[in-house]
Design a protein around this motif. Structure first.
Motif, PDB file in Angstrom:
ATOM      1  N   ALA A  59     104.620  -8.777   9.697  1.00  0.00           N
ATOM      2  CA  ALA A  59     103.611  -8.051   8.907  1.00  0.00           C
ATOM      3  C   ALA A  59     104.249  -7.360   7.708  1.00  0.00           C
ATOM      4  O   ALA A  59     103.701  -7.374   6.594  1.00  0.00           O
ATOM      5  CB  ALA A  59     102.900  -7.024   9.793  1.00  0.00           C
ATOM      6  N   HIS A  60     105.427  -6.775   7.910  1.00  0.00           N
ATOM      7  CA  HIS A  60     106.134  -6.109   6.813  1.00  0.00           C
ATOM      8  C   HIS A  60     106.564  -7.125   5.751  1.00  0.00           C
ATOM      9  O   HIS A  60     106.468  -6.873   4.544  1.00  0.00           O
ATOM     10  CB  HIS A  60     107.349  -5.356   7.367  1.00  0.00           C
ATOM     11  CG  HIS A  60     107.992  -4.438   6.371  1.00  0.00           C
ATOM     12  ND1 HIS A  60     109.274  -3.959   6.532  1.00  0.00           N
ATOM     13  CD2 HIS A  60     107.540  -3.913   5.200  1.00  0.00           C
ATOM     14  CE1 HIS A  60     109.581  -3.183   5.510  1.00  0.00           C
ATOM     15  NE2 HIS A  60     108.553  -3.141   4.694  1.00  0.00           N
ATOM     16  N   LEU A  61     107.021  -8.286   6.216  1.00  0.00           N
ATOM     17  CA  LEU A  61     107.416  -9.360   5.294  1.00  0.00           C
ATOM     18  C   LEU A  61     106.248  -9.762   4.402  1.00  0.00           C
ATOM     19  O   LEU A  61     106.382  -9.884   3.169  1.00  0.00           O
ATOM     20  CB  LEU A  61     107.901 -10.573   6.093  1.00  0.00           C
ATOM     21  CG  LEU A  61     108.255 -11.829   5.298  1.00  0.00           C
ATOM     22  CD1 LEU A  61     109.676 -11.720   4.768  1.00  0.00           C
ATOM     23  CD2 LEU A  61     108.125 -13.087   6.168  1.00  0.00           C
ATOM     24  N   VAL A  62     105.072  -9.962   5.025  1.00  0.00           N
ATOM     25  CA  VAL A  62     103.877 -10.356   4.262  1.00  0.00           C
ATOM     26  C   VAL A  62     103.469  -9.240   3.308  1.00  0.00           C
ATOM     27  O   VAL A  62     103.119  -9.494   2.146  1.00  0.00           O
ATOM     28  CB  VAL A  62     102.725 -10.704   5.234  1.00  0.00           C
ATOM     29  CG1 VAL A  62     101.425 -10.953   4.468  1.00  0.00           C
ATOM     30  CG2 VAL A  62     103.090 -11.923   6.081  1.00  0.00           C
ATOM     31  N   LEU A  63     103.533  -8.000   3.777  1.00  0.00           N
ATOM     32  CA  LEU A  63     103.152  -6.852   2.952  1.00  0.00           C
ATOM     33  C   LEU A  63     103.994  -6.763   1.682  1.00  0.00           C
ATOM     34  O   LEU A  63     103.490  -6.417   0.602  1.00  0.00           O
ATOM     35  CB  LEU A  63     103.299  -5.566   3.767  1.00  0.00           C
ATOM     36  CG  LEU A  63     102.815  -4.268   3.119  1.00  0.00           C
ATOM     37  CD1 LEU A  63     101.298  -4.306   2.929  1.00  0.00           C
ATOM     38  CD2 LEU A  63     103.197  -3.076   3.983  1.00  0.00           C
ATOM     39  N   LEU A  64     105.267  -7.127   1.788  1.00  0.00           N
ATOM     40  CA  LEU A  64     106.161  -7.058   0.627  1.00  0.00           C
ATOM     41  C   LEU A  64     106.097  -8.316  -0.238  1.00  0.00           C
ATOM     42  O   LEU A  64     106.817  -8.404  -1.235  1.00  0.00           O
ATOM     43  CB  LEU A  64     107.603  -6.835   1.098  1.00  0.00           C
ATOM     44  CG  LEU A  64     107.892  -5.491   1.777  1.00  0.00           C
ATOM     45  CD1 LEU A  64     109.358  -5.407   2.188  1.00  0.00           C
ATOM     46  CD2 LEU A  64     107.542  -4.325   0.855  1.00  0.00           C
ATOM     47  N   GLY A  65     105.252  -9.266   0.149  1.00  0.00           N
ATOM     48  CA  GLY A  65     105.102 -10.473  -0.655  1.00  0.00           C
ATOM     49  C   GLY A  65     106.266 -11.442  -0.547  1.00  0.00           C
ATOM     50  O   GLY A  65     106.514 -12.235  -1.463  1.00  0.00           O
ATOM     51  N   LEU A  66     106.984 -11.401   0.606  1.00  0.00           N
ATOM     52  CA  LEU A  66     108.168 -12.256   0.771  1.00  0.00           C
ATOM     53  C   LEU A  66     107.921 -13.422   1.732  1.00  0.00           C
ATOM     54  O   LEU A  66     108.854 -14.118   2.117  1.00  0.00           O
ATOM     55  CB  LEU A  66     109.335 -11.413   1.296  1.00  0.00           C
ATOM     56  CG  LEU A  66     109.818 -10.281   0.384  1.00  0.00           C
ATOM     57  CD1 LEU A  66     110.865  -9.431   1.108  1.00  0.00           C
ATOM     58  CD2 LEU A  66     110.396 -10.842  -0.912  1.00  0.00           C
ATOM     59  N   SER A  67     106.669 -13.643   2.121  1.00  0.00           N
ATOM     60  CA  SER A  67     106.389 -14.641   3.162  1.00  0.00           C
ATOM     61  C   SER A  67     106.664 -16.067   2.714  1.00  0.00           C
ATOM     62  O   SER A  67     106.789 -16.965   3.545  1.00  0.00           O
ATOM     63  CB  SER A  67     104.940 -14.524   3.630  1.00  0.00           C
ATOM     64  OG  SER A  67     104.042 -14.683   2.546  1.00  0.00           O
ATOM     65  N   ALA A  68     106.766 -16.286   1.394  1.00  0.00           N
ATOM     66  CA  ALA A  68     107.029 -17.639   0.910  1.00  0.00           C
ATOM     67  C   ALA A  68     108.516 -17.986   0.935  1.00  0.00           C
ATOM     68  O   ALA A  68     108.884 -19.142   0.685  1.00  0.00           O
ATOM     69  CB  ALA A  68     106.495 -17.802  -0.513  1.00  0.00           C
ATOM     70  N   ASP A  69     109.371 -17.017   1.234  1.00  0.00           N
ATOM     71  CA  ASP A  69     110.812 -17.296   1.255  1.00  0.00           C
ATOM     72  C   ASP A  69     111.131 -18.286   2.370  1.00  0.00           C
ATOM     73  O   ASP A  69     110.788 -18.066   3.541  1.00  0.00           O
ATOM     74  CB  ASP A  69     111.591 -16.004   1.480  1.00  0.00           C
ATOM     75  CG  ASP A  69     113.094 -16.230   1.473  1.00  0.00           C
ATOM     76  OD1 ASP A  69     113.681 -16.246   0.385  1.00  0.00           O
ATOM     77  OD2 ASP A  69     113.655 -16.413   2.582  1.00  0.00           O
ATOM     78  N   ALA A  70     111.798 -19.377   2.035  1.00  0.00           N
ATOM     79  CA  ALA A  70     112.028 -20.470   2.983  1.00  0.00           C
ATOM     80  C   ALA A  70     112.887 -20.030   4.160  1.00  0.00           C
ATOM     81  O   ALA A  70     112.616 -20.384   5.317  1.00  0.00           O
ATOM     82  CB  ALA A  70     112.670 -21.652   2.276  1.00  0.00           C
ATOM     83  N   HIS A  71     113.941 -19.248   3.900  1.00  0.00           N
ATOM     84  CA  HIS A  71     114.841 -18.834   4.982  1.00  0.00           C
ATOM     85  C   HIS A  71     114.129 -17.896   5.950  1.00  0.00           C
ATOM     86  O   HIS A  71     114.232 -18.044   7.179  1.00  0.00           O
ATOM     87  CB  HIS A  71     116.083 -18.153   4.402  1.00  0.00           C
ATOM     88  CG  HIS A  71     116.920 -19.051   3.547  1.00  0.00           C
ATOM     89  ND1 HIS A  71     117.628 -20.109   4.052  1.00  0.00           N
ATOM     90  CD2 HIS A  71     117.138 -19.052   2.203  1.00  0.00           C
ATOM     91  CE1 HIS A  71     118.268 -20.736   3.080  1.00  0.00           C
ATOM     92  NE2 HIS A  71     117.980 -20.104   1.940  1.00  0.00           N
ATOM     93  N   ALA A  72     113.407 -16.919   5.416  1.00  0.00           N
ATOM     94  CA  ALA A  72     112.714 -15.961   6.269  1.00  0.00           C
ATOM     95  C   ALA A  72     111.613 -16.654   7.074  1.00  0.00           C
ATOM     96  O   ALA A  72     111.451 -16.403   8.280  1.00  0.00           O
ATOM     97  CB  ALA A  72     112.131 -14.836   5.423  1.00  0.00           C
ATOM     98  N   ALA A  73     110.845 -17.530   6.423  1.00  0.00           N
ATOM     99  CA  ALA A  73     109.758 -18.215   7.126  1.00  0.00           C
ATOM    100  C   ALA A  73     110.292 -19.066   8.275  1.00  0.00           C
ATOM    101  O   ALA A  73     109.723 -19.076   9.374  1.00  0.00           O
ATOM    102  CB  ALA A  73     108.967 -19.081   6.141  1.00  0.00           C
ATOM    103  N   ALA A  74     111.404 -19.767   8.039  1.00  0.00           N
ATOM    104  CA  ALA A  74     111.996 -20.583   9.103  1.00  0.00           C
ATOM    105  C   ALA A  74     112.431 -19.712  10.275  1.00  0.00           C
ATOM    106  O   ALA A  74     112.274 -20.087  11.446  1.00  0.00           O
ATOM    107  CB  ALA A  74     113.192 -21.369   8.561  1.00  0.00           C
ATOM    108  N   ALA A  75     112.958 -18.524   9.958  1.00  0.00           N
ATOM    109  CA  ALA A  75     113.373 -17.611  11.024  1.00  0.00           C
ATOM    110  C   ALA A  75     112.179 -17.161  11.861  1.00  0.00           C
ATOM    111  O   ALA A  75     112.288 -17.001  13.084  1.00  0.00           O
ATOM    112  CB  ALA A  75     114.086 -16.396  10.425  1.00  0.00           C
TER     113      ALA A  75
END
Length: 579
Positions: free
Chosen positions: A131-147
């Protein structure tokens, strides 16, 4: 302040991540009066965190309170190190401290924290991170999304993993592997194979892909896809290594191809403990107890030290082959020779081993000496009592199982079968009524067999198959032939499946295993082996009948049930009736 002594930076670089030299440099920092230098302490802590766990991580964490105003770089380094070092709680705690300090979080922060949460299978913290990742607008990052795909998969939330995966604009190999592994780890092997087939059109798979794919093929008993994967990986130059080699050994063993499993094992230069264990387990699944013990002794002589899982594999192999003496010797050697303390799963193997050969009193005594039994141990005891027709002990064990797990229908079926075996039909009816009162139903059994690349699934008495009438006629002919050879139906267990006693023999003749075997013989060439998979334990009557059928048609018939393989040939089974 670090500029007052630039040689300290050189010492730090020379020390690298080695803890001893880093502690010496720390002493020099303090001696030089630079103990409050943020840059030096950050560098020192980051290098220590990169060292081997747990010492490096613990030392780095001990430095954190002494760092003035620690920055995001240090927190990120520590979160990553703590996660890799098995300290998931510490990693997530660092993330929370980072948020409280209002330090900026990057995709690196979320990738490291998500991996830590995945290692601990922590769903709630994982969702908060996401939820924090999405809130900061980082959900499209490939490494984070894979994690996060991996995190949700390890927490058992495959639907959430798939949503994240489907939302990725650009999927890396890591993301594809995470999605395949999420399906495979949660028992959705067919979906894992389907995602792999999509992947090959988008990305070049790697060794990690191969491990998950082969594991999925082993779950499914999908020998054709597994063989193709091994050959394809070799042609692509991505086969090899202990992990993929071990996965191939397990896949071939689970698909009933023990010789191919051994060929792969023998080609490995340095098989690790997982691969040795997989090969030992493979022998055990196929009734090769003596071969399993021999390989275990070879491992002890020239391989890596056996671990707890290895002992489960070899003790289970002994149990299924009636090798009580060897099993007892191996059990005693665990703590004495290898420093592995027996756990309940090892005790269950020993109880199973003693019970199978009829040493029921010894089995109960062994269990008492080792702290009493859980569900697995009592199930093994009750099953042994049924096998050796000890209604008194078996009914007591099954009743205790029902008390432990009153919502598990398998325990009621076991108790019902014990009563049916003794001809106590009043008690059978009472157990049925108890099941009905709780709304419980016996798990539906089914068997599958592959023909011309298509998997055909059969239920008991199946009429849905397009060739159902032809299959029944063929099976009736087979049953007639084996009756002439001396086959006698075992009707006791079937009393739980039908309401009228006179219908029992008819029901037995249409069990899903027999239908699948009949269709497999009809649909294959002369002399070809027939491979059948059963989702439950094969019943005693089918086991007896298929032994006769293998002799009548002169075919090898391999049946994989929920516990093991039965290789029928020339009227006998590889399990030697220890099943």
């Amino acid at each position: 302040m670090g500029s007052r002594n630039p040689s300290i930076y050189l010492w730090l670089v020379e020390a690298g991540s080695r803890l001893g030299p880093l502690k010496q440099v720390h002493g020099r920092i303090l001696a030089a009066g630079l103990g409050s230098s943020r840059s030096l302490l950050t560098k020192l802590a980051a290098l220590a965190a990169a060292g081997p766990p747990p010492g490096g991580v613990a030392y780095a964490l001990s430095l954190l309170p002494h760092v003035p105003s620690p920055d995001s770089f240090l927190f990120n380094s520590l979160i990553r190190a703590a996660g890799h070092g098995g300290a998931a709680a510490a990693a997530l705690g660092l993330y929370r401290r980072m948020r409280c300090a209002r330090l900026p979080c990057s995709s690196f922060t979320f990738t490291a924290a998500a991996k830590a949460a995945a290692a601990a299978a922590s769903r709630r913290p994982g969702r908060q991170l996401h939820a924090h990742l999405v809130l900061l607008g980082l959900s499209a990052d490939a490494h984070a999304a894979a994690a996060f795909v991996s995190l949700y998969g390890k927490c058992g939330d495959v639907a959430a993993a798939r949503r994240v995966f489907d939302g990725m604009p650009d999927r890396s190999v890591v993301a594809w592997n995470a999605m395949i592994a999420a399906y495979e780890q949660n028992g959705l092997a067919a979906e894992a194979v389907a995602v792999f087939r999509e992947m090959v059109n988008a990305r070049r798979p790697d060794a990690a892909t191969l491990v998950s794919l082969l594991s999925a093929c082993g779950q499914l008993g999908d020998l054709a896809t597994g063989r193709w994967a091994v050959g394809w990986a070799a042609a692509e130059g991505i086969a090899g290594g202990a992990a993929s080699g071990g996965a191939a050994v397990t896949m071939f063993a689970r698909c009933g191809c023990l010789a191919e499993a051994r060929e792969v094992f023998d080609r490995l230069r340095r098989p690790n403990v997982v691969t040795w264990t997989a090969m030992i387990s493979g022998y055990g699944m196929h009734g090769g107890g003596a071969a399993a013990v021999e390989l275990f002794r070879e491992m002890a002589a020239r391989g890596p030290p056996p671990n707890s899982v290895t002992f489960v594999a070899v003790l289970s192999a002994c149990a299924h082959a009636g090798l009580v003496k060897q099993g007892e010797e191996i059990f005693l050697s665990m703590a004495r020779d290898y420093g592995v303390e027996p756990r309940m799963e090892h005790v269950v193997c020993m109880v199973d081993m003693l019970g199978r050969v009829g040493k029921l009193g010894e089995a109960f005594e062994f269990l008492r000496r080792h702290g009493g039994g859980g569900v697995a141990a009592m199930t093994a005891l009750a099953g042994a009592c049924k096998r050796h027709r000890r209604l008194d002990l078996g009914a007591a064990a099954a009743t205790e199982l029902i008390a432990m797990e009153p919502e598990n229908p398998a325990h009621y079926v076991l108790l019902s079968n014990l009563y049916a075996q003794a001809g106590r039909m009043g008690e059978v009816a009472a157990v049925r009524a108890a099941m009905a009162g709780r709304g419980l139903k016996k798990t539906t059994g089914y068997s599958s067999v592959e023909a011309s690349g298509v998997t055909h699934v059969f239920l008991m008495g199946d009429r849905a198959h397009p060739r159902a009438a032809e299959i029944r006629r063929f099976l009736e002919g087979l049953m007639g032939r084996i009756r002439d050879m001396g086959y006698v139906p075992e009707t006791a267990e079937a009393m739980h499946e039908v309401e009228e006693e006179e219908a029992v023999e008819s029901a037995l003749g249409l069990h899903s295993e027999k239908l699948a075997v009949a269709f497999g013989i009809m649909s294959s060439g002369e002399g070809e082996p027939v491979r059948v998979t059963k989702n439950l334990r094969m019943c005693g009557d089918c086991h007896s009948a298929i032994k006769f059928i293998s002799a009548a048609v002169r075919r090898e018939i391999i049946v994989r049930d929920v516990h093991r393989f039965h290789r029928f040939q020339d009227g006998s089974c590889s399990c030697s009736d220890f099943w």
